[in-house]
Design a protein around this motif. Sequence first.
Motif, PDB file in Angstrom:
ATOM      1  N   VAL A 116      87.010  13.848 -75.645  1.00 32.61           N
ATOM      2  CA  VAL A 116      88.290  14.306 -74.900  1.00 32.61           C
ATOM      3  C   VAL A 116      87.858  16.070 -74.528  1.00 32.61           C
ATOM      4  O   VAL A 116      88.211  16.297 -73.614  1.00 32.61           O
ATOM      5  CB  VAL A 116      89.095  14.437 -76.043  1.00 32.61           C
ATOM      6  N   ALA A 117      87.077  16.476 -75.458  1.00 28.94           N
ATOM      7  CA  ALA A 117      86.351  17.919 -75.129  1.00 28.94           C
ATOM      8  C   ALA A 117      86.521  17.731 -73.099  1.00 28.94           C
ATOM      9  O   ALA A 117      86.533  18.882 -72.938  1.00 28.94           O
ATOM     10  CB  ALA A 117      86.151  18.825 -76.391  1.00 28.94           C
ATOM     11  N   ARG A 118      85.434  16.982 -73.354  1.00 28.74           N
ATOM     12  CA  ARG A 118      84.893  16.981 -72.171  1.00 28.74           C
ATOM     13  C   ARG A 118      86.020  16.879 -70.841  1.00 28.74           C
ATOM     14  O   ARG A 118      85.834  17.637 -69.879  1.00 28.74           O
ATOM     15  CB  ARG A 118      83.543  15.831 -71.817  1.00 28.74           C
ATOM     16  N   ILE A 119      86.523  16.138 -70.809  1.00 28.20           N
ATOM     17  CA  ILE A 119      87.602  15.780 -70.165  1.00 28.20           C
ATOM     18  C   ILE A 119      88.233  16.906 -69.974  1.00 28.20           C
ATOM     19  O   ILE A 119      88.266  17.484 -68.304  1.00 28.20           O
ATOM     20  CB  ILE A 119      88.077  14.285 -70.557  1.00 28.20           C
ATOM     21  N   LEU A 120      88.911  17.544 -70.642  1.00 29.42           N
ATOM     22  CA  LEU A 120      89.495  18.951 -70.388  1.00 29.42           C
ATOM     23  C   LEU A 120      88.858  20.027 -69.726  1.00 29.42           C
ATOM     24  O   LEU A 120      89.710  21.029 -69.022  1.00 29.42           O
ATOM     25  CB  LEU A 120      90.257  18.834 -72.228  1.00 29.42           C
ATOM     26  N   LEU A 121      87.589  20.543 -70.261  1.00 31.46           N
ATOM     27  CA  LEU A 121      86.670  21.464 -70.384  1.00 31.46           C
ATOM     28  C   LEU A 121      86.294  21.091 -68.247  1.00 31.46           C
ATOM     29  O   LEU A 121      85.952  22.091 -67.791  1.00 31.46           O
ATOM     30  CB  LEU A 121      85.492  21.732 -70.876  1.00 31.46           C
ATOM     31  N   GLU A 122      86.215  19.922 -68.100  1.00 26.99           N
ATOM     32  CA  GLU A 122      86.419  19.759 -66.501  1.00 26.99           C
ATOM     33  C   GLU A 122      87.576  19.479 -65.518  1.00 26.99           C
ATOM     34  O   GLU A 122      87.357  18.900 -64.833  1.00 26.99           O
ATOM     35  CB  GLU A 122      84.851  18.198 -66.436  1.00 26.99           C
ATOM     36  N   SER A 123      88.999  20.040 -66.138  1.00 23.19           N
ATOM     37  CA  SER A 123      90.006  19.284 -65.770  1.00 23.19           C
ATOM     38  C   SER A 123      90.151  20.138 -64.445  1.00 23.19           C
ATOM     39  O   SER A 123      91.116  19.951 -63.580  1.00 23.19           O
ATOM     40  CB  SER A 123      90.784  19.249 -67.032  1.00 23.19           C
ATOM     41  N   GLY A 124      89.567  21.200 -64.569  1.00 25.75           N
ATOM     42  CA  GLY A 124      89.772  22.675 -63.309  1.00 25.75           C
ATOM     43  C   GLY A 124      90.432  23.538 -63.971  1.00 25.75           C
ATOM     44  O   GLY A 124      91.081  24.300 -63.361  1.00 25.75           O
ATOM     45  N   VAL A 125      91.314  23.242 -65.398  1.00 23.74           N
ATOM     46  CA  VAL A 125      92.121  24.153 -65.574  1.00 23.74           C
ATOM     47  C   VAL A 125      90.943  24.308 -66.679  1.00 23.74           C
ATOM     48  O   VAL A 125      90.943  24.390 -67.601  1.00 23.74           O
ATOM     49  CB  VAL A 125      93.695  23.318 -65.992  1.00 23.74           C
ATOM     50  N   PRO A 126      90.975  26.205 -66.808  1.00 21.33           N
ATOM     51  CA  PRO A 126      90.920  26.898 -67.963  1.00 21.33           C
ATOM     52  C   PRO A 126      90.770  26.188 -69.792  1.00 21.33           C
ATOM     53  O   PRO A 126      92.141  25.813 -69.595  1.00 21.33           O
ATOM     54  CB  PRO A 126      90.690  28.259 -68.036  1.00 21.33           C
ATOM     55  N   ALA A 127      90.509  25.762 -70.475  1.00 28.28           N
ATOM     56  CA  ALA A 127      90.231  24.699 -71.220  1.00 28.28           C
ATOM     57  C   ALA A 127      89.000  25.868 -72.689  1.00 28.28           C
ATOM     58  O   ALA A 127      87.950  25.903 -72.611  1.00 28.28           O
ATOM     59  CB  ALA A 127      90.352  23.415 -71.126  1.00 28.28           C
ATOM     60  N   ALA A 128      90.124  25.979 -73.664  1.00 33.66           N
ATOM     61  CA  ALA A 128      89.549  26.115 -75.160  1.00 33.66           C
ATOM     62  C   ALA A 128      89.968  25.460 -75.518  1.00 33.66           C
ATOM     63  O   ALA A 128      90.379  24.636 -76.181  1.00 33.66           O
ATOM     64  CB  ALA A 128      89.996  27.549 -75.536  1.00 33.66           C
ATOM     65  N   VAL A 129      88.479  25.227 -76.497  1.00 39.18           N
ATOM     66  CA  VAL A 129      88.283  23.672 -77.023  1.00 39.18           C
ATOM     67  C   VAL A 129      87.420  24.209 -78.563  1.00 39.18           C
ATOM     68  O   VAL A 129      87.438  24.344 -78.722  1.00 39.18           O
ATOM     69  CB  VAL A 129      86.795  22.787 -75.984  1.00 39.18           C
ATOM     70  N   LEU A 130      88.818  23.997 -79.454  1.00 42.30           N
ATOM     71  CA  LEU A 130      88.440  24.572 -81.047  1.00 42.30           C
ATOM     72  C   LEU A 130      87.872  24.003 -82.029  1.00 42.30           C
ATOM     73  O   LEU A 130      88.315  22.775 -81.835  1.00 42.30           O
ATOM     74  CB  LEU A 130      89.600  25.483 -81.448  1.00 42.30           C
ATOM     75  N   ARG A 131      86.119  23.384 -82.454  1.00 45.53           N
ATOM     76  CA  ARG A 131      86.161  22.601 -82.980  1.00 45.53           C
ATOM     77  C   ARG A 131      86.274  22.818 -84.733  1.00 45.53           C
ATOM     78  O   ARG A 131      85.051  23.700 -84.684  1.00 45.53           O
ATOM     79  CB  ARG A 131      84.904  22.171 -82.231  1.00 45.53           C
ATOM     80  N   ALA A 132      86.799  22.760 -85.012  1.00 47.27           N
ATOM     81  CA  ALA A 132      87.162  22.813 -86.267  1.00 47.27           C
ATOM     82  C   ALA A 132      86.759  21.604 -87.347  1.00 47.27           C
ATOM     83  O   ALA A 132      86.428  19.807 -86.920  1.00 47.27           O
ATOM     84  CB  ALA A 132      88.802  22.367 -86.731  1.00 47.27           C
ATOM     85  N   PRO A 133      85.786  21.540 -88.776  1.00 48.50           N
ATOM     86  CA  PRO A 133      86.168  21.120 -89.632  1.00 48.50           C
ATOM     87  C   PRO A 133      87.168  20.310 -90.494  1.00 48.50           C
ATOM     88  O   PRO A 133      87.596  20.420 -89.912  1.00 48.50           O
ATOM     89  CB  PRO A 133      84.627  21.564 -90.441  1.00 48.50           C
ATOM     90  N   VAL A 134      86.294  19.990 -91.874  1.00 45.27           N
ATOM     91  CA  VAL A 134      88.211  20.038 -92.663  1.00 45.27           C
ATOM     92  C   VAL A 134      89.248  20.683 -93.131  1.00 45.27           C
ATOM     93  O   VAL A 134      88.936  22.133 -92.682  1.00 45.27           O
ATOM     94  CB  VAL A 134      87.125  19.552 -94.348  1.00 45.27           C
ATOM     95  N   ILE A 135      90.238  20.279 -92.157  1.00 42.54           N
ATOM     96  CA  ILE A 135      91.196  21.115 -92.565  1.00 42.54           C
ATOM     97  C   ILE A 135      92.062  21.461 -94.043  1.00 42.54           C
ATOM     98  O   ILE A 135      91.760  20.503 -94.455  1.00 42.54           O
ATOM     99  CB  ILE A 135      92.990  21.211 -91.503  1.00 42.54           C
ATOM    100  N   ILE A 136      91.822  22.456 -94.261  1.00 41.20           N
ATOM    101  CA  ILE A 136      92.589  22.544 -96.231  1.00 41.20           C
ATOM    102  C   ILE A 136      94.326  22.879 -96.555  1.00 41.20           C
ATOM    103  O   ILE A 136      94.167  24.329 -95.346  1.00 41.20           O
ATOM    104  CB  ILE A 136      91.903  23.545 -96.991  1.00 41.20           C
ATOM    105  N   GLY A 137      94.780  21.737 -95.847  1.00 36.86           N
ATOM    106  CA  GLY A 137      96.494  22.063 -96.859  1.00 36.86           C
ATOM    107  C   GLY A 137      96.909  21.175 -96.403  1.00 36.86           C
ATOM    108  O   GLY A 137      96.732  19.865 -95.845  1.00 36.86           O
ATOM    109  N   SER A 138      98.066  20.867 -96.992  1.00 32.96           N
ATOM    110  CA  SER A 138      98.845  19.931 -97.875  1.00 32.96           C
ATOM    111  C   SER A 138      99.533  19.232 -96.658  1.00 32.96           C
ATOM    112  O   SER A 138     100.318  19.468 -95.553  1.00 32.96           O
ATOM    113  CB  SER A 138     100.148  19.758 -98.657  1.00 32.96           C
ATOM    114  N   GLY A 139      98.925  17.467 -96.461  1.00 32.22           N
ATOM    115  CA  GLY A 139      99.302  16.724 -94.621  1.00 32.22           C
ATOM    116  C   GLY A 139      97.873  16.470 -94.538  1.00 32.22           C
ATOM    117  O   GLY A 139      98.333  16.208 -93.446  1.00 32.22           O
TER     118      GLY A 139
END
Length: 485
Positions: free
Chosen positions: A128-151
């Motif tokens: 998905v990140a590759r598809i968005l980065l190659e879309s022709g629209v500037p993209a910022a892909v944030l790569r997150a590990p385990v997210i700590i939060g209820s839910g």
Amino acid sequence: MRILVTGATGYIGGRLAPRLLDAGHSVRCLARSAGRLRDVPWADRVEITEADLTDSATLPAAFEGIDVAYFLVHSLGRADFEAADRLAAENFAAAAHAAGVRRIVYLGGPEPADGESPSPHLRSRAEVARILLESGVPAAVLRAPVIIGSGSASFEMLRYLTERLPVMVTPRWVHNRIQPIAVRDVLRYLIGAADLPPSVNRGFDIGGADVLTYLEMMRRYALVAGLPRRIVLPVRVLSPWLSSHWVGLVTPVPNAIARPLVASLIHEAVAHENDLAGLLPGPEPLGFDEAVRLALGRIRDADVETRWTSASGRDAAAEPLPSDPAWSGGSVYIDDRSRPVQAPADQLWRVIEGIGGENGWYSFPLAWSVRGWLDRLAGGVGLRRGRRDRHRLRIGEALDWWRVEEIVPGELLRLRAEMKVPGRAWLEMRAEPDGSGGSVYRQRAVFLPHGLGGHLYWASVLPFHGVVFNGMARNITRTAQKPMC
């Protein structure tokens, strides 16, 4: 800016939308069904459009006039999640490009180390990140590990495993390193990414202040939650496939979600760079312990009592939303009862407000007395405190082994237990008019277990609830129906 949020019914999207509004942006939320956003507290502040990312014909109107578009959807839970997310990303990218969107922001997953074969979950995230980065629209892909939060699904797995199992037999991946990040930091980075310059079209690693193994995360969670130290026995025979079924057995997280998440834990998830922090100046990210405290509503240096009825004491990002899955937020046991009353609501209310002390609890007096004696033997307050006034109650005053937490005269009485129990307990009673001169009595007992002992306690008292709580509801309504002197 005009911003489009996809995945607004999901964990991150549902928390991002109101924060974008607070930052002064105009927000449009894309959802397959607008009804799923009907009850969120910020629904009347956003524009909601119905569209389906897997159906490109529905998308042009959703992207019209948009400056920044967030891709926050995923199809975990479906057997074909890789194909579904690929199609959604391709349609999203094409629609954004056609509409002249200036920036795409995507929250993805960590990249495995060089030479490692990624799990299907991480492989899909990277695609998905590759598809968005190659879309022709500037993209910022944030790569997150385990997210700590209820839910957060990853956090809920950690929560349930640690709370329910004082002794755990675990696979080898509990020794893999992870850089968990608090949900408030994820949201801050996501919001800031909307303002990145047009020249930025790349991925960024994001993480919290601590690098821990999964084993250390479980033990530190137990410490923050006030649980005894967990005994963990790693064994080599537990494959990721077996581990996912074990997680599904122990936790309420659905197997279809647990399997790909557990399979991803075979990879270490540590940030290899911190470039985004340089582009988006702000506070240092939180450490693991503080992130857990916020998720559990245990604010350091603050005397805050988290209620089951609200998110008081939690980080705002951890507040529950109507769109959150039923398995999120930790275990809550509820005994819910209601009965019609052939008497007006004010007459029923007088019985409710007069409960306890010399007036008693309207059910099985011996059982209440025995429970009071046992509580005193355990060092608790027992039933000896009574009540100050035979007819009136006030917020904050003691009532036998309860504390009056909330009172709405004529409508609601909520009591918080101060007896010795492995968890937290509330008893709520309501008087509601039925529209025909009578009323309805509603009674709810709520228990938040603490560790395995809390679950066992609830199971041990459950057989008595039919006698105690049903008898209580029956006798309160009977008393309310008697002529008042």
